[in-house]
Design an enzyme around this catalytic site. Structure first.
Site, PDB file in Angstrom:
ATOM      1  N   GLU A  41      -4.068  -4.858   8.185  1.00  0.00           N
ATOM      2  CA  GLU A  41      -4.438  -3.610   7.503  1.00  0.00           C
ATOM      3  C   GLU A  41      -5.765  -3.087   8.041  1.00  0.00           C
ATOM      4  O   GLU A  41      -6.725  -3.868   8.213  1.00  0.00           O
ATOM      5  CB  GLU A  41      -4.547  -3.897   6.004  1.00  0.00           C
ATOM      6  CG  GLU A  41      -4.005  -2.827   5.134  1.00  0.00           C
ATOM      7  CD  GLU A  41      -2.493  -2.646   5.255  1.00  0.00           C
ATOM      8  OE1 GLU A  41      -2.062  -1.742   6.001  1.00  0.00           O
ATOM      9  OE2 GLU A  41      -1.755  -3.388   4.596  1.00  0.00           O
ATOM     10  N   HIS A  42      -5.805  -1.783   8.307  1.00  0.00           N
ATOM     11  CA  HIS A  42      -6.998  -1.113   8.854  1.00  0.00           C
ATOM     12  C   HIS A  42      -7.365  -1.670  10.236  1.00  0.00           C
ATOM     13  O   HIS A  42      -8.528  -1.684  10.613  1.00  0.00           O
ATOM     14  CB  HIS A  42      -8.182  -1.211   7.879  1.00  0.00           C
ATOM     15  CG  HIS A  42      -7.961  -0.387   6.641  1.00  0.00           C
ATOM     16  ND1 HIS A  42      -8.191   0.969   6.605  1.00  0.00           N
ATOM     17  CD2 HIS A  42      -7.495  -0.730   5.419  1.00  0.00           C
ATOM     18  CE1 HIS A  42      -7.883   1.424   5.383  1.00  0.00           C
ATOM     19  NE2 HIS A  42      -7.452   0.421   4.655  1.00  0.00           N
ATOM     20  N   GLY A 131       1.041   4.462  -0.863  1.00  0.00           N
ATOM     21  CA  GLY A 131       0.759   3.498   0.200  1.00  0.00           C
ATOM     22  C   GLY A 131       2.003   3.003   0.910  1.00  0.00           C
ATOM     23  O   GLY A 131       1.948   2.013   1.638  1.00  0.00           O
ATOM     24  N   SER A 133       3.696   5.053   2.889  1.00  0.00           N
ATOM     25  CA  SER A 133       3.810   5.907   4.044  1.00  0.00           C
ATOM     26  C   SER A 133       4.801   7.055   3.878  1.00  0.00           C
ATOM     27  O   SER A 133       5.598   7.346   4.773  1.00  0.00           O
ATOM     28  CB  SER A 133       4.201   5.020   5.224  1.00  0.00           C
ATOM     29  OG  SER A 133       3.957   5.647   6.383  1.00  0.00           O
ATOM     30  N   ASP A 179       2.122   3.771  10.907  1.00  0.00           N
ATOM     31  CA  ASP A 179       3.151   4.287   9.995  1.00  0.00           C
ATOM     32  C   ASP A 179       4.207   5.086  10.743  1.00  0.00           C
ATOM     33  O   ASP A 179       5.407   4.951  10.510  1.00  0.00           O
ATOM     34  CB  ASP A 179       2.504   5.175   8.923  1.00  0.00           C
ATOM     35  CG  ASP A 179       1.447   4.437   8.133  1.00  0.00           C
ATOM     36  OD1 ASP A 179       1.361   3.205   8.271  1.00  0.00           O
ATOM     37  OD2 ASP A 179       0.691   5.093   7.394  1.00  0.00           O
TER      38      ASP A 179
HETATM   39  C1  GLA Z   1      -2.682   4.159   6.288  1.00  0.00           C
HETATM   40  C2  GLA Z   1      -2.722   4.748   7.688  1.00  0.00           C
HETATM   41  C3  GLA Z   1      -2.366   3.699   8.735  1.00  0.00           C
HETATM   42  C4  GLA Z   1      -3.201   2.427   8.560  1.00  0.00           C
HETATM   43  C5  GLA Z   1      -3.191   1.969   7.101  1.00  0.00           C
HETATM   44  C6  GLA Z   1      -4.148   0.836   6.844  1.00  0.00           C
HETATM   45  O1  GLA Z   1      -1.378   3.800   5.957  1.00  0.00           O
HETATM   46  O2  GLA Z   1      -1.833   5.830   7.794  1.00  0.00           O
HETATM   47  O3  GLA Z   1      -2.532   4.226  10.021  1.00  0.00           O
HETATM   48  O4  GLA Z   1      -4.507   2.610   9.018  1.00  0.00           O
HETATM   49  O5  GLA Z   1      -3.526   3.012   6.205  1.00  0.00           O
HETATM   50  O6  GLA Z   1      -3.754  -0.297   7.541  1.00  0.00           O
END
Ligand code: GLA
Length: 394
Positions: A41-42, A131, A133, A179
């Site tokens: 993540e991130h 979260g 997407s 995503d």
């Molecule tokens: C969101 C962003 C992704 C990613 C995540 C965190 O979903 O769209 O690109 O950075 O946060 O992992």
């Protein structure tokens, strides 16, 4: 509890009926899935590693061509229509859901694809803003629909970047590529480990008796999109400071934990913590891929727990509700692993659960979360699914 309708046929029939009512005619339907991230993540906007899976929750776009340069767009979720003139799309954010559609059309135009005018009706079963997407699912399904409708060959490899650029220039979220990539390249029954620099990926089979349980805390904090861009800026600040000592690094992905410790004095305590998350998370993804390959669910579970701790304490993107949902899941013996998933500041956790016990776990989590918070969570048992494409006629 609110249950999501995941019956594809029903969703498509409803969308076609809606389309006929709005515009008349027989549309073609395209869809793109939402996703859950198992770990990593991130890390994507730091050129690092991620391991998402596409979900059997989709955004559907029904489309027919128009003879002019207009897009007429209707969103079932917002019960609202909008109009886009393909000849006068300009980058910039309005804060409206149509930014995503305008963005994709705008980037297709500016990249020379020249999509035709079209009538579009959109319906999404990906919960919005949680979260999972929903934004990428909307972008990718729109891109697929606009290109196919214009008889332009859809290149699965080009779509993620087009959609990422649309998100940067229109809704103005500086997202990574994860995503949009998984929404295009997901595979049924598999997680996908992606190198966000080279875009090389590896499909990793999920054990047949494991289900993806997505637990929506029903709380989304207001600073979500602002917080995301702030974290991105903090990573850039840390990168610049480390580059003074390590000129060869191009992104945080190139920094090792030893290098970070060695040059710690160049960073404020806050930036140090942010970078420690990114550097350790990249290592966790690689270890998680090995664990999954060996079907070592205990190891994968440990890595997911470490990832959550790091996101909570170092990256500071968790919330009390996400932490609670995680604690409740950990008390259940049929949960192999659990963590928050996605950008954070609210939204969902992901649990990997034994298929035979998934229903019971879901029920207990619903009851326990509601007892502690007064909120009724949406908990969905999902499967890893294929990426975007046309929907077959039924
Ligand atoms: C969101 C962003 C992704 C990613 C995540 C965190 O979903 O769209 O690109 O950075 O946060 O992992």
């Amino acid at each position: 509890m609110k249950r999501i309708d995941r019956s594809t046929n029903e969703a498509i029939h409803r969308l076609k009926a809606l389309f006929a009512e709005l515009y008349g005619g027989h549309p073609t339907v395209y869809r793109a899935p939402g996703r859950v991230n198992l770990i990593g993540e991130h890390t994507d906007y730091n050129d690092g590693f991620v391991m998402p899976a596409a979900l059997n929750l989709y955004t559907y776009v029904a489309v027919t061509p128009r003879p002019d340069r207009r897009l007429r767009v209707y969103s079932e979720n917002f019960d609202e229509a909008c109009d886009v003139d393909l000849d006068s799309i300009r980058p910039g954010k309005s804060g409206h859901w149509s930014d995503y559609v305008r963005g994709v059309a705008g980037v297709l135009e500016s990249s020379g694809y020249k999509p035709r005018g079209a009538d579009l009706a959109i319906a999404s079963e990906v919960p919005l803003g949680s979260g999972l997407s929903s934004s990428a699912a909307l972008e990718v399904s729109t891109a697929w629909a606009l290109l196919s409708n214009s008889e332009i060959n859809v290149d699965r490899n080009a779509i993620p970047q087009i959609c990422q650029q649309a998100e940067h220039l229109y809704p103005e979220t500086k997202c990574g590529i994860m995503d949009q990539f998984i929404s295009c390249h997901g595979r049924a029954g598999h997680a996908l480990m992606l190198d966000c620099r080279s875009l090389d990926f590896q499909l990793l089979p999920l054990p047949g008796d494991v289900r993806l349980m997505v637990c929506n805390t029903m709380v989304r904090h207001e600073h979500a999109s602002g917080g995301y861009n702030t974290r991105q800026g903090e990573c850039q600040e840390g990168l610049r400071a480390l580059q003074q000592a390590l000129p060869e690094i191009r992104a945080l992905r190139d920094v090792t934990i030893d290098e970070l410790e060695q040059h710690r004095s160049r960073l404020s305590p806050l930036i140090y913590k942010r970078i420690r998350h990114v550097v350790t998370e990249n290592e966790r993804v690689k270890m998680a891929a090995s664990a999954l390959q060996a079907a070592d669910m205990a190891k994968l579970g440990e890595l997911m727990a470490d990832s959550h701790r790091s996101l909570r304490d170092d990256y500071e993107v968790s919330t009390p509700e996400l932490d609670l949902m995680l604690e409740l899941a950990r008390d259940q013996k049929d949960v192999y692993g659990a963590r928050m998933t996605g950008g954070g500041f609210g939204g969902c956790t992901i649990n990997l659960v034994h298929s035979a016990r998934a229903g019971e776990v879901q029920q207990r989590l619903e009851q326990n979360y509601e007892a502690k918070t007064g909120l009724s969570p949406t908990i969905i048992i999902c499967e890893a699914s294929d990426g975007a494409g046309a929907v077959a006629e039924t």
